[in-house]
Scaffold this active site. Structure first.
Site, PDB file in Angstrom:
ATOM      1  N   HIS A 151      73.570  21.056   2.183  1.00  0.00           N
ATOM      2  CA  HIS A 151      74.101  20.634   0.882  1.00  0.00           C
ATOM      3  C   HIS A 151      73.401  21.403  -0.248  1.00  0.00           C
ATOM      4  O   HIS A 151      74.054  21.890  -1.163  1.00  0.00           O
ATOM      5  CB  HIS A 151      73.849  19.138   0.659  1.00  0.00           C
ATOM      6  CG  HIS A 151      74.667  18.222   1.531  1.00  0.00           C
ATOM      7  ND1 HIS A 151      74.101  17.211   2.270  1.00  0.00           N
ATOM      8  CD2 HIS A 151      76.003  18.155   1.779  1.00  0.00           C
ATOM      9  CE1 HIS A 151      75.056  16.552   2.921  1.00  0.00           C
ATOM     10  NE2 HIS A 151      76.213  17.112   2.658  1.00  0.00           N
ATOM     11  N   LYS A 175      82.906   3.851   5.139  1.00  0.00           N
ATOM     12  CA  LYS A 175      81.712   4.317   5.843  1.00  0.00           C
ATOM     13  C   LYS A 175      80.576   3.334   5.606  1.00  0.00           C
ATOM     14  O   LYS A 175      80.429   2.791   4.520  1.00  0.00           O
ATOM     15  CB  LYS A 175      81.300   5.712   5.338  1.00  0.00           C
ATOM     16  CG  LYS A 175      82.188   6.821   5.884  1.00  0.00           C
ATOM     17  CD  LYS A 175      81.554   8.184   5.616  1.00  0.00           C
ATOM     18  CE  LYS A 175      82.484   9.317   6.093  1.00  0.00           C
ATOM     19  NZ  LYS A 175      81.954  10.646   5.791  1.00  0.00           N
ATOM     20  N   ARG A 216      81.517  25.101   7.422  1.00  0.00           N
ATOM     21  CA  ARG A 216      80.463  25.542   8.325  1.00  0.00           C
ATOM     22  C   ARG A 216      81.033  26.357   9.469  1.00  0.00           C
ATOM     23  O   ARG A 216      80.588  27.450   9.764  1.00  0.00           O
ATOM     24  CB  ARG A 216      79.700  24.326   8.884  1.00  0.00           C
ATOM     25  CG  ARG A 216      78.782  23.701   7.870  1.00  0.00           C
ATOM     26  CD  ARG A 216      78.442  22.292   8.222  1.00  0.00           C
ATOM     27  NE  ARG A 216      79.611  21.432   8.078  1.00  0.00           N
ATOM     28  CZ  ARG A 216      79.567  20.113   8.096  1.00  0.00           C
ATOM     29  NH1 ARG A 216      78.424  19.507   8.301  1.00  0.00           N
ATOM     30  NH2 ARG A 216      80.655  19.406   7.936  1.00  0.00           N
ATOM     31  N   SER A 252      74.894  15.827   8.061  1.00  0.00           N
ATOM     32  CA  SER A 252      74.151  14.592   7.802  1.00  0.00           C
ATOM     33  C   SER A 252      74.171  13.696   9.034  1.00  0.00           C
ATOM     34  O   SER A 252      73.181  13.049   9.364  1.00  0.00           O
ATOM     35  CB  SER A 252      74.763  13.833   6.619  1.00  0.00           C
ATOM     36  OG  SER A 252      74.653  14.586   5.443  1.00  0.00           O
TER      37      SER A 252
END
Ligand code: ADP
Ligand code: MG
Length: 177
Positions: free
Chosen positions: A19, A43, A92, A130
């Protein structure tokens, strides 16, 4: 010239070096970058919104054109409220692409003037998420170099038993740290 404000939305649970890599890159190409933590009722986060906000604020304090905010609802509505012209997202690997493309296209449908900008992190963070950081930390593995020291410390505090176990292992002679 018109100033370009970008938002960088995400969960940041917790913030990682990936990040921060993206925030640094984004801060160089946008006039202003708002790291926007999504309040997501679906979440169940490890860190509260307040904790994530405090960590991100401390970690981005040196970037003068970066600030941290919290939002809920549609990303496009939030972008309009803060007059952002771009949404920054990280890619990514190929696996990120399909979902990110869907989101970008949906956001474009909802708000045609808002551009999504994708950036790639430094190679060493391209496998970092994460979720993985949370899992490895919970199981007592080392997350050094993957998150800032402050985040490592906060994780350690939160996951006390697992981390203690890791420290105990490190102490044992003959075992690799
Ligand atoms: N290691 C990383 N390198 C680059 N970008 C990343 C990395 N980890 C997450 N990101 C990007 O940061 C943004 C926020 O990610 P995340 O905190 O997981 O929230 P979300 O719930 O939106 O996926 C996403 O665009 C994601 O692709
Ligand atoms: Mg994610």
């Amino acid at each position: 010239m018109k100033k370009v404000i970008a938002i960088y939305p995400g969960s940041f649970d917790p913030p990682t070096n990936g990040h921060l890599d993206l925030i640094e890159r984004g801060s160089k190409i946008f006039d202003e970058l708002i790291v926007a933590i999504l309040r997501n009722p679906d979440k169940n986060p490890l860190f509260s919104l307040g904790e994530r906000r405090a960590m991100l604020e401390a970690l981005t304090a040196d970037f003068k054109n970066v600030r941290v905010d919290v939002f809920d609802g549609l990303t496009v509505d939030y972008a309009a409220r803060v007059k952002a012209g771009a949404v920054l997202r990280g890619i990514r690997a190929l696996s990120d692409y399909e979902y990110e493309l869907q989101m970008a296209m949906m956001n474009r449908k909802l708000q045609p003037d808002l551009e999504t900008v994708f950036m790639m992190p430094a190679e060493q963070y391209s496998y970092l998420s994460s979720r993985l950081v949370r899992e490895v930390a919970k199981l007592g593995g080392s997350i050094q170099d993957l998150v800032p020291e402050m985040v490592e410390r906060r994780l350690r505090e939160k996951l006390d038993p697992a981390i203690k176990l890791q420290d105990a292992r490190k102490m044992k002679p003959g075992k690799r740290a």
